[in-house]
Motif scaffolding. Structure first.
Motif, short mmCIF file in Angstrom:
data_model
loop_
_atom_site.label_atom_id
_atom_site.label_comp_id
_atom_site.label_asym_id
_atom_site.label_seq_id
_atom_site.Cartn_x
_atom_site.Cartn_y
_atom_site.Cartn_z
N ALA A 3 29.10 -1.96 4.05
CA ALA A 3 30.49 -2.20 3.67
C ALA A 3 31.37 -1.05 4.13
O ALA A 3 30.89 0.05 4.41
CB ALA A 3 30.61 -2.37 2.16
N GLU A 18 37.55 0.08 1.48
CA GLU A 18 38.94 -0.18 1.88
C GLU A 18 39.93 0.62 1.05
O GLU A 18 40.98 1.02 1.54
CB GLU A 18 39.26 -1.67 1.74
N SER A 38 37.55 -0.65 -3.72
CA SER A 38 37.56 -1.95 -3.05
C SER A 38 36.72 -1.84 -1.78
O SER A 38 36.92 -0.94 -0.96
CB SER A 38 38.99 -2.35 -2.68
N ARG A 68 34.82 -3.96 1.61
CA ARG A 68 34.78 -5.14 2.47
C ARG A 68 33.46 -5.10 3.22
O ARG A 68 33.13 -4.11 3.88
CB ARG A 68 35.94 -5.15 3.47
N TYR A 69 32.68 -6.18 3.12
CA TYR A 69 31.36 -6.22 3.75
C TYR A 69 31.47 -6.52 5.24
O TYR A 69 32.23 -7.39 5.66
CB TYR A 69 30.45 -7.23 3.04
N GLY A 89 33.46 -9.83 5.82
CA GLY A 89 34.82 -9.90 5.31
C GLY A 89 34.89 -10.15 3.82
O GLY A 89 35.96 -10.09 3.23
N HIS A 142 34.77 -9.45 -0.08
CA HIS A 142 35.22 -8.27 -0.82
C HIS A 142 34.48 -8.11 -2.14
O HIS A 142 34.00 -9.09 -2.71
CB HIS A 142 36.73 -8.38 -1.11
#
Length: 151
Positions: A66, A69, A78, A80-81, A102, A104
């Motif tokens: 990930a 973000e 936060s 995002r993979y 994409g 989360h």
């Protein structure tokens, strides 16, 4: 992709909860619900890549990759993979990897009167919903136990 939400209220200041949730040693404890040898490599700092790892059923290294973000200390993490790890190798091109790219995952922290609420929100493929619905509440309860035992 389905949006899943989980929450726990912990009788401790937000800084204690934040530190316990993201510290290497205690992260390994509360995430053992997902995988008994779960750990991460990397940093929680904004823009960093972080890898969530553990042995697969056959003992080979597996996990997720990930990007952090957003990191607002004591407020929000936060993610995002961007890929997965299969048999110890990065995978960003297979259909399985593309299926969740994409996605989360967010950890939001809010505090009032010495009590902290952690809200987890994540995107999940349908095939993993039942597993997450079982594991996330247990993991958050374990996090709560760890934090409150240290007080």
């Amino acid at each position: 992709m389905e949006k899943l939400r989980y929450s726990v209220t912990i009788n401790a200041p937000v800084q204690d909860v934040w530190t316990t949730m993201l510290n290497d040693a205690t992260y390994r404890e509360w995430t053992s619900v997902f995988n008994s040898d779960s750990y991460f490599e990397g940093e929680w700092s904004q823009g960093s890549e972080i890898r969530f790892l553990g042995p697969d059923g056959d003992g080979s290294l597996a996990g997720m990759i990930a990007t952090v973000e957003e990191n607002r200390p004591n407020e929000l993490i936060s993610l995002r993979y961007i890929g997965q790890i299969v048999n110890g190798e990065d995978d960003t091109t297979s259909e399985a990897a593309k299926a969740f790219m994409g996605a989360h995952e967010k950890y939001a922290f809010s505090a009032a009167g010495g009590v902290t609420t952690v809200d987890v929100e994540l995107d999940s493929e349908d095939e993993f919903v039942a597993m997450f619905d079982e594991a996330w509440p247990l993991a958050l309860e374990k996090l709560k136990d760890i934090v409150e035992a240290r007080r």
